[in-house]
Design an enzyme around this catalytic site. Structure first.
Site, PDB file in Angstrom:
ATOM      1  NE  ARG A 184      77.176  30.431  27.434  1.00  0.00           N
ATOM      2  CZ  ARG A 184      75.897  30.229  27.877  1.00  0.00           C
ATOM      3  NH1 ARG A 184      75.528  29.731  28.824  1.00  0.00           N
ATOM      4  NH2 ARG A 184      74.877  30.895  26.855  1.00  0.00           N
ATOM      5  CG  ASP A 215      72.879  22.639  32.568  1.00  0.00           C
ATOM      6  OD1 ASP A 215      72.773  21.524  32.049  1.00  0.00           O
ATOM      7  OD2 ASP A 215      72.387  23.751  32.045  1.00  0.00           O
ATOM      8  CD  GLU A 242      78.843  23.613  27.224  1.00  0.00           C
ATOM      9  OE1 GLU A 242      78.118  23.968  26.268  1.00  0.00           O
ATOM     10  OE2 GLU A 242      78.408  23.745  28.220  1.00  0.00           O
ATOM     11  CG  HIS A 300      74.574  23.662  27.784  1.00  0.00           C
ATOM     12  ND1 HIS A 300      75.793  24.484  27.574  1.00  0.00           N
ATOM     13  CD2 HIS A 300      73.532  24.771  28.106  1.00  0.00           C
ATOM     14  CE1 HIS A 300      75.285  25.703  27.542  1.00  0.00           C
ATOM     15  NE2 HIS A 300      74.156  26.119  28.117  1.00  0.00           N
ATOM     16  CB  ILE A 301      69.247  19.990  30.017  1.00  0.00           C
ATOM     17  CG1 ILE A 301      69.640  19.303  31.175  1.00  0.00           C
ATOM     18  CG2 ILE A 301      69.814  18.985  28.898  1.00  0.00           C
ATOM     19  CD1 ILE A 301      69.075  18.225  31.843  1.00  0.00           C
ATOM     20  N   GLY A 302      69.832  23.295  31.179  1.00  0.00           N
ATOM     21  CA  GLY A 302      69.055  24.206  32.116  1.00  0.00           C
ATOM     22  C   GLY A 302      67.785  25.109  31.464  1.00  0.00           C
TER      23      GLY A 302
END
Length: 315
Positions: free
Chosen positions: A234, A258, A263, A281-283
């Site tokens: 985070r 990421d 966000e 943020h595509i992990g």
């Protein structure tokens, strides 16, 4: 039954449409953004990245379940939900395939930093062969801060690179270190030692009272110059200004992010002019991860309709 999906319809790989088709007898509504104005009339909330405060919960008149699509519940006031008899559930990373997908992205970011991927296009454009000079992962030390599902998935994959592995978890554990092949596993008090020994530091922590701004100006000083930092947890775990300073003064050789302090982040933020490789943020946004999350969420909706015990309840 009415369900609120607190995001645009096309977010998270189109999972909204999949959920809607799985339960055609349920009314699904997408908020269109990561902000919720009211919960009135809804039986289930899928919060995604939207905060769920005590104030918001006061607007709920029929809410039975807050069902997260993934593991993150930092934005949900679980205590307030519990006091109102609202169940909170998530999908743990290690049951959905999410941890494996996030770990893969982590390795991508590590390798991209090590191979100076931001410079590669320039060398190709200038017809320069044999550059830039990269660093191999082999023989380097990876410090893993957070050894839950993602941390364990990273361990499994990083072994293949013949890296030295050290780690931090909530409780120091020689048994964990022996079981998973780490040199040592400490707690947060051992963070300075981990930073001083690591070539790569990989974070997979939630943002909590204990971990918020864990990496700050005082802590960055323990790093060796040129260390690479990867954040898969985070954004709030890292203090933004401290990160920028560490990139500017060479404490960090680069960062792979990421997740962010806000966000979506501002693309004009000066941090992105540094040696930063950023992904939005595509992990966990892969076919495997989303299918695992989808299966768990539709099962909990089915169970709620049938009055059966729910999976992965957190209160």
């Amino acid at each position: 039954m009415k369900i609120l999906f607190a995001a645009p319809e096309n977010a998270w790989g189109g999972i909204f449409d999949k959920l809607r088709h799985a339960h055609p007898d349920v009314e699904f509504n997408a908020s269109g953004s990561y902000k919720i104005d009211s919960l009135k009339g809804f039986d289930v909330l899928i919060p995604t990245m939207s905060p769920v405060s005590e104030t918001l919960l006061r607007s709920a008149d029929s809410l039975q379940l807050i069902q997260q699509i993934g593991a993150g519940l930092e934005g949900v006031d679980i205590e307030a939900a519990t006091s109102r008899g609202i169940t909170v559930a998530n999908v743990p990373t290690d049951v959905s395939g999410n941890a494996d997908s996030v770990a893969e992205l982590g390795i991508y970011l590590m390798m991209a930093l090590a191979r100076q991927s931001r410079e590669i296009h320039t060398h190709l454009q200038n017809r320069q062969i044999g550059a830039p000079m990269g660093k191999a992962l082999q023989g380097k030390t990876a410090g893993l801060v957070g050894l839950g599902g993602i941390g364990k998935a990273l361990i499994q994959r990083l072994r293949a690179f013949n890296m030295r592995l050290i780690g931090i978890k909530s409780v120091a554990s020689e048994e964990f270190a022996e079981q998973f092949g780490l040199d040592w596993v400490g707690n947060l008090a051992n963070l300075p030692q981990l930073l001083s020994e690591s070539d790569f530091v990989v974070l997979s922590l939630p943002d909590s009272d204990e971990t918020h701004h864990l990496l700050n100006h005082n802590v960055f000083q323990y790093m060796r110059p040129g260390t690479f930092l990867v954040n898969l947890g985070r954004g709030g775990v890292i203090e933004r200004q401290a990160l920028l300073t560490a990139l500017e003064d060479g404490t960090l050789g680069g960062a792979g992010l990421d997740v962010f302090w806000q966000e979506p982040p501002d693309p004009q933020d000066p941090i992105f002019s540094q040696n930063v490789i950023a992904t939005p943020h595509i992990g966990g946004v892969t076919d495997v991860s989303l299918e695992g999350i989808y299966q768990n969420v539709i099962e909990n909706i089915r169970r709620l309709k049938q009055g059966e015990p729910l999976l992965h309840c957190r209160n």
